[in-house]
Motif scaffolding. Sequence first.
Motif, mmCIF file in Angstrom:
data_model
loop_
_atom_site.group_PDB
_atom_site.id
_atom_site.type_symbol
_atom_site.label_atom_id
_atom_site.label_comp_id
_atom_site.label_asym_id
_atom_site.label_seq_id
_atom_site.Cartn_x
_atom_site.Cartn_y
_atom_site.Cartn_z
ATOM 1 N N LEU A 1 66.445 -33.893 4.682
ATOM 2 C CA LEU A 1 65.873 -35.243 4.722
ATOM 3 C C LEU A 1 66.745 -36.178 5.552
ATOM 4 C CD1 LEU A 1 64.660 -35.672 1.032
ATOM 5 C CD2 LEU A 1 63.248 -35.424 3.070
ATOM 6 N N LYS A 2 68.050 -36.048 5.392
ATOM 7 C CA LYS A 2 68.964 -36.864 6.198
ATOM 8 C C LYS A 2 68.817 -36.523 7.678
ATOM 9 C CE LYS A 2 72.524 -37.287 2.650
ATOM 10 N NZ LYS A 2 73.906 -36.891 2.306
ATOM 11 N N ALA A 3 68.633 -35.246 8.000
ATOM 12 C CA ALA A 3 68.453 -34.848 9.399
ATOM 13 C C ALA A 3 67.193 -35.481 9.982
ATOM 14 C CB ALA A 3 68.396 -33.328 9.516
ATOM 15 N N ALA A 4 66.135 -35.563 9.181
ATOM 16 C CA ALA A 4 64.906 -36.218 9.651
ATOM 17 C C ALA A 4 65.142 -37.714 9.870
ATOM 18 C CB ALA A 4 63.776 -35.995 8.653
ATOM 19 N N GLU A 5 65.919 -38.353 8.989
ATOM 20 C CA GLU A 5 66.254 -39.769 9.167
ATOM 21 C C GLU A 5 67.073 -39.978 10.443
ATOM 22 O OE1 GLU A 5 68.280 -41.262 5.758
ATOM 23 O OE2 GLU A 5 66.652 -40.753 4.401
ATOM 24 N N VAL A 6 67.985 -39.054 10.713
ATOM 25 C CA VAL A 6 68.807 -39.142 11.917
ATOM 26 C C VAL A 6 67.929 -39.053 13.162
ATOM 27 C CG1 VAL A 6 70.546 -37.916 13.291
ATOM 28 C CG2 VAL A 6 70.917 -38.279 10.850
ATOM 29 N N LYS A 7 66.981 -38.128 13.165
ATOM 30 C CA LYS A 7 66.078 -37.992 14.312
ATOM 31 C C LYS A 7 65.251 -39.256 14.505
ATOM 32 C CE LYS A 7 62.364 -35.243 16.320
ATOM 33 N NZ LYS A 7 62.052 -36.325 17.191
ATOM 34 N N ARG A 8 64.783 -39.822 13.406
ATOM 35 C CA ARG A 8 64.001 -41.048 13.491
ATOM 36 C C ARG A 8 64.854 -42.192 14.051
ATOM 37 N NH1 ARG A 8 62.309 -43.735 8.091
ATOM 38 N NH2 ARG A 8 64.541 -43.629 8.117
ATOM 39 N N GLY A 9 66.105 -42.298 13.612
ATOM 40 C CA GLY A 9 66.994 -43.336 14.129
ATOM 41 C C GLY A 9 67.290 -43.156 15.608
ATOM 42 N N HIS A 10 67.485 -41.917 16.014
ATOM 43 C CA HIS A 10 67.744 -41.643 17.433
ATOM 44 C C HIS A 10 66.518 -41.972 18.274
ATOM 45 C CE1 HIS A 10 68.324 -39.101 21.041
ATOM 46 N NE2 HIS A 10 69.549 -39.551 20.928
ATOM 47 N N ASP A 11 65.344 -41.567 17.816
ATOM 48 C CA ASP A 11 64.114 -41.883 18.547
ATOM 49 C C ASP A 11 63.886 -43.391 18.620
ATOM 50 O OD1 ASP A 11 63.698 -39.188 18.910
ATOM 51 O OD2 ASP A 11 62.169 -39.009 17.328
ATOM 52 N N LEU A 12 64.222 -44.092 17.546
ATOM 53 C CA LEU A 12 64.078 -45.545 17.536
ATOM 54 C C LEU A 12 65.007 -46.184 18.560
ATOM 55 C CD1 LEU A 12 62.901 -48.121 16.256
ATOM 56 C CD2 LEU A 12 64.749 -47.993 14.574
ATOM 57 N N SER A 13 66.249 -45.722 18.632
ATOM 58 C CA SER A 13 67.182 -46.298 19.598
ATOM 59 C C SER A 13 66.709 -46.058 21.033
ATOM 60 C CB SER A 13 68.592 -45.738 19.400
ATOM 61 O OG SER A 13 68.664 -44.398 19.801
ATOM 62 N N LEU A 14 66.181 -44.856 21.303
ATOM 63 C CA LEU A 14 65.650 -44.585 22.644
ATOM 64 C C LEU A 14 64.435 -45.453 22.952
ATOM 65 C CD1 LEU A 14 65.913 -40.706 22.913
ATOM 66 C CD2 LEU A 14 67.313 -42.430 24.047
ATOM 67 N N GLY A 15 63.568 -45.650 21.973
ATOM 68 C CA GLY A 15 62.391 -46.486 22.176
ATOM 69 C C GLY A 15 62.755 -47.932 22.458
ATOM 70 N N ILE A 16 63.725 -48.453 21.724
ATOM 71 C CA ILE A 16 64.177 -49.830 21.947
ATOM 72 C C ILE A 16 64.791 -49.959 23.337
ATOM 73 C CG2 ILE A 16 65.859 -51.568 21.205
ATOM 74 C CD1 ILE A 16 65.431 -50.518 18.342
ATOM 75 N N TYR A 17 65.602 -48.991 23.709
ATOM 76 C CA TYR A 17 66.259 -49.023 25.011
ATOM 77 C C TYR A 17 65.228 -48.982 26.143
ATOM 78 C CZ TYR A 17 70.078 -48.224 28.278
ATOM 79 O OH TYR A 17 70.981 -48.349 29.290
ATOM 80 N N ARG A 18 64.237 -48.092 26.020
ATOM 81 C CA ARG A 18 63.182 -48.010 27.045
ATOM 82 C C ARG A 18 62.395 -49.307 27.137
ATOM 83 N NH1 ARG A 18 61.470 -42.636 24.828
ATOM 84 N NH2 ARG A 18 62.836 -41.166 25.875
ATOM 85 N N SER A 19 62.048 -49.872 25.987
ATOM 86 C CA SER A 19 61.287 -51.127 25.988
ATOM 87 C C SER A 19 62.085 -52.243 26.646
ATOM 88 C CB SER A 19 60.921 -51.524 24.567
ATOM 89 O OG SER A 19 60.052 -50.593 24.006
ATOM 90 N N ALA A 20 63.380 -52.309 26.348
ATOM 91 C CA ALA A 20 64.210 -53.351 26.945
ATOM 92 C C ALA A 20 64.302 -53.173 28.455
ATOM 93 C CB ALA A 20 65.597 -53.328 26.309
ATOM 94 N N LEU A 21 64.440 -51.934 28.899
ATOM 95 C CA LEU A 21 64.475 -51.693 30.346
ATOM 96 C C LEU A 21 63.149 -52.061 31.003
ATOM 97 C CD1 LEU A 21 66.440 -48.335 30.650
ATOM 98 C CD2 LEU A 21 67.206 -50.627 31.282
ATOM 99 N N ASP A 22 62.037 -51.750 30.351
ATOM 100 C CA ASP A 22 60.732 -52.129 30.889
ATOM 101 C C ASP A 22 60.595 -53.644 30.980
ATOM 102 O OD1 ASP A 22 59.995 -49.492 31.161
ATOM 103 O OD2 ASP A 22 58.794 -49.437 29.320
ATOM 104 N N ALA B 1 74.403 -48.959 19.794
ATOM 105 C CA ALA B 1 75.099 -48.739 18.521
ATOM 106 C C ALA B 1 74.260 -47.866 17.592
ATOM 107 C CB ALA B 1 75.426 -50.070 17.866
ATOM 108 N N LEU B 2 72.946 -48.045 17.598
ATOM 109 C CA LEU B 2 72.064 -47.226 16.765
ATOM 110 C C LEU B 2 72.099 -45.775 17.215
ATOM 111 C CD1 LEU B 2 69.993 -47.070 14.476
ATOM 112 C CD2 LEU B 2 68.230 -47.673 16.137
ATOM 113 N N GLY B 3 72.109 -45.542 18.519
ATOM 114 C CA GLY B 3 72.223 -44.177 19.035
ATOM 115 C C GLY B 3 73.557 -43.545 18.683
ATOM 116 N N ALA B 4 74.641 -44.309 18.778
ATOM 117 C CA ALA B 4 75.967 -43.789 18.419
ATOM 118 C C ALA B 4 76.043 -43.483 16.930
ATOM 119 C CB ALA B 4 77.042 -44.792 18.811
ATOM 120 N N HIS B 5 75.436 -44.334 16.113
ATOM 121 C CA HIS B 5 75.419 -44.096 14.662
ATOM 122 C C HIS B 5 74.617 -42.839 14.334
ATOM 123 C CE1 HIS B 5 73.954 -44.621 10.501
ATOM 124 N NE2 HIS B 5 75.197 -45.037 10.305
ATOM 125 N N ALA B 6 73.490 -42.646 15.012
ATOM 126 C CA ALA B 6 72.680 -41.442 14.785
ATOM 127 C C ALA B 6 73.466 -40.193 15.172
ATOM 128 C CB ALA B 6 71.376 -41.526 15.581
#
Length: 128
Positions: free
Chosen positions: A97-118, A13-18
Amino acid sequence: MFEKIEMMRMARALGAHASERHLVVARNIANADTPGFKAADTASFADSYRASSLAPMRTTDPRHLDTPDWSPLTRQTVEETGVSPNGNSVSLEEEMLKAAEVKRGHDLSLGIYRSALDLMRTSIGRRA
């Protein structure tokens, strides 16, 4: 299979929102010089995630605390900037600034997903 795991559902959902917010920010930047164009933004992820059909988070113990007002999870209001003489309300600085927030949110969603898979790989005895 992964839809039943809340952490995976939230990361998706975080990735879709980003992605959705990225489209809105890109549209705002593309129309920065269009007369009469009004800048748009999406609701915060916390607001949209709580409003979705997912079950709301609940406390299981009376000692659990609510989210405090000073937490980064609480929505901060942003004052709207003025409108240019041609009626356009897009501020390129704010959109960047919003674009930077979007990138941070997308990176966060990928990091969470990778951690969960690990975690899942480790729990079944496989190493990444």
